[in-house]
Design a protein around this motif. Structure first.
Motif, PDB file in Angstrom:
ATOM      1  N   LEU A   7      -3.694  52.096 -24.473  1.00  0.00           N
ATOM      2  CA  LEU A   7      -3.442  51.519 -23.149  1.00  0.00           C
ATOM      3  C   LEU A   7      -4.437  50.421 -22.819  1.00  0.00           C
ATOM      4  CD1 LEU A   7      -3.142  54.660 -20.841  1.00  0.00           C
ATOM      5  CD2 LEU A   7      -1.303  53.104 -21.409  1.00  0.00           C
ATOM      6  N   ILE A   8      -3.967  49.483 -22.003  1.00  0.00           N
ATOM      7  CA  ILE A   8      -4.857  48.589 -21.269  1.00  0.00           C
ATOM      8  C   ILE A   8      -4.646  48.912 -19.794  1.00  0.00           C
ATOM      9  CG2 ILE A   8      -5.388  46.214 -20.583  1.00  0.00           C
ATOM     10  CD1 ILE A   8      -4.588  45.303 -23.356  1.00  0.00           C
ATOM     11  N   VAL A   9      -5.722  49.126 -19.081  1.00  0.00           N
ATOM     12  CA  VAL A   9      -5.668  49.404 -17.642  1.00  0.00           C
ATOM     13  C   VAL A   9      -5.975  48.108 -16.901  1.00  0.00           C
ATOM     14  CG1 VAL A   9      -6.759  50.666 -15.743  1.00  0.00           C
ATOM     15  CG2 VAL A   9      -6.332  51.826 -17.919  1.00  0.00           C
ATOM     16  N   VAL A  10      -5.089  47.726 -15.978  1.00  0.00           N
ATOM     17  CA  VAL A  10      -5.285  46.528 -15.162  1.00  0.00           C
ATOM     18  C   VAL A  10      -5.452  46.982 -13.711  1.00  0.00           C
ATOM     19  CG1 VAL A  10      -4.392  44.265 -14.504  1.00  0.00           C
ATOM     20  CG2 VAL A  10      -3.792  45.247 -16.735  1.00  0.00           C
ATOM     21  N   GLU A  11      -6.668  46.843 -13.209  1.00  0.00           N
ATOM     22  CA  GLU A  11      -7.023  47.287 -11.853  1.00  0.00           C
ATOM     23  C   GLU A  11      -8.211  46.456 -11.388  1.00  0.00           C
ATOM     24  OE1 GLU A  11      -7.633  48.547  -8.441  1.00  0.00           O
ATOM     25  OE2 GLU A  11      -6.040  49.723  -9.376  1.00  0.00           O
ATOM     26  N   ASP A  12      -8.123  45.893 -10.176  1.00  0.00           N
ATOM     27  CA  ASP A  12      -9.194  45.021  -9.700  1.00  0.00           C
ATOM     28  C   ASP A  12     -10.408  45.782  -9.172  1.00  0.00           C
ATOM     29  OD1 ASP A  12      -7.366  45.704  -7.584  1.00  0.00           O
ATOM     30  OD2 ASP A  12      -8.388  44.256  -6.310  1.00  0.00           O
ATOM     31  N   ASP A  13     -10.258  47.032  -8.814  1.00  0.00           N
ATOM     32  CA  ASP A  13     -11.375  47.849  -8.340  1.00  0.00           C
ATOM     33  C   ASP A  13     -12.046  48.495  -9.556  1.00  0.00           C
ATOM     34  OD1 ASP A  13     -12.751  50.338  -7.560  1.00  0.00           O
ATOM     35  OD2 ASP A  13     -12.038  49.848  -5.545  1.00  0.00           O
ATOM     36  N   LEU A  14     -13.295  48.124  -9.820  1.00  0.00           N
ATOM     37  CA  LEU A  14     -13.986  48.595 -11.020  1.00  0.00           C
ATOM     38  C   LEU A  14     -14.198  50.108 -11.029  1.00  0.00           C
ATOM     39  CD1 LEU A  14     -16.587  45.720 -11.535  1.00  0.00           C
ATOM     40  CD2 LEU A  14     -14.301  45.979 -12.522  1.00  0.00           C
ATOM     41  N   ASP A  15     -14.420  50.699  -9.858  1.00  0.00           N
ATOM     42  CA  ASP A  15     -14.559  52.153  -9.786  1.00  0.00           C
ATOM     43  C   ASP A  15     -13.242  52.838 -10.158  1.00  0.00           C
ATOM     44  OD1 ASP A  15     -17.250  52.081  -9.026  1.00  0.00           O
ATOM     45  OD2 ASP A  15     -16.747  51.999  -6.888  1.00  0.00           O
ATOM     46  N   GLU A  16     -12.135  52.297  -9.653  1.00  0.00           N
ATOM     47  CA  GLU A  16     -10.808  52.838  -9.981  1.00  0.00           C
ATOM     48  C   GLU A  16     -10.526  52.687 -11.478  1.00  0.00           C
ATOM     49  OE1 GLU A  16      -8.358  54.368  -8.138  1.00  0.00           O
ATOM     50  OE2 GLU A  16      -9.740  54.445  -6.441  1.00  0.00           O
ATOM     51  N   GLN A  17     -10.921  51.551 -12.044  1.00  0.00           N
ATOM     52  CA  GLN A  17     -10.753  51.346 -13.487  1.00  0.00           C
ATOM     53  C   GLN A  17     -11.414  52.485 -14.258  1.00  0.00           C
ATOM     54  OE1 GLN A  17     -12.413  47.791 -15.162  1.00  0.00           O
ATOM     55  NE2 GLN A  17     -10.768  46.466 -14.408  1.00  0.00           N
ATOM     56  N   GLN A  18     -12.652  52.756 -13.924  1.00  0.00           N
ATOM     57  CA  GLN A  18     -13.420  53.779 -14.637  1.00  0.00           C
ATOM     58  C   GLN A  18     -12.812  55.160 -14.444  1.00  0.00           C
ATOM     59  OE1 GLN A  18     -15.756  52.917 -16.814  1.00  0.00           O
ATOM     60  NE2 GLN A  18     -15.830  55.043 -17.446  1.00  0.00           N
ATOM     61  N   LEU A  19     -12.391  55.482 -13.219  1.00  0.00           N
ATOM     62  CA  LEU A  19     -11.766  56.784 -12.962  1.00  0.00           C
ATOM     63  C   LEU A  19     -10.482  56.954 -13.761  1.00  0.00           C
ATOM     64  CD1 LEU A  19     -12.249  57.127  -9.088  1.00  0.00           C
ATOM     65  CD2 LEU A  19     -13.261  58.582 -10.858  1.00  0.00           C
TER      66      LEU A  19
END
Length: 65
Positions: A7-19
């Motif tokens: 997977l590649i995760v695309v999310e602008d919130d870095l905390d959300e990315q990590q979670l």
């Protein structure tokens, strides 16, 4: 684990990315191979290889998922 979905995760919130990364990988079914904060960053990453799937946030800066 064998046969993990890349997977590649695309999310602008870095905390959300990590979670998301931690939760997905903890399941044992997914391998997060890269993360991006916006569409342009994702497009650059795709030049080096295509994952099995892309998990993309719906609301992103400049362009929505």
């Amino acid at each position: 684990m064998k046969n993990q979905i890349s997977l590649i995760v695309v999310e602008d919130d870095l905390d959300e990315q990590q979670l998301l990364k931690e939760a997905l990988e903890a399941s044992g079914h997914f391998s997060v191979i890269n993360m991006a904060s916006h569409r342009n960053e994702l497009m650059k990453q795709l030049d080096s290889g295509i994952p099995d799937a892309i998990l993309c946030a719906y609301h992103l800066p400049a362009q929505n998922g």
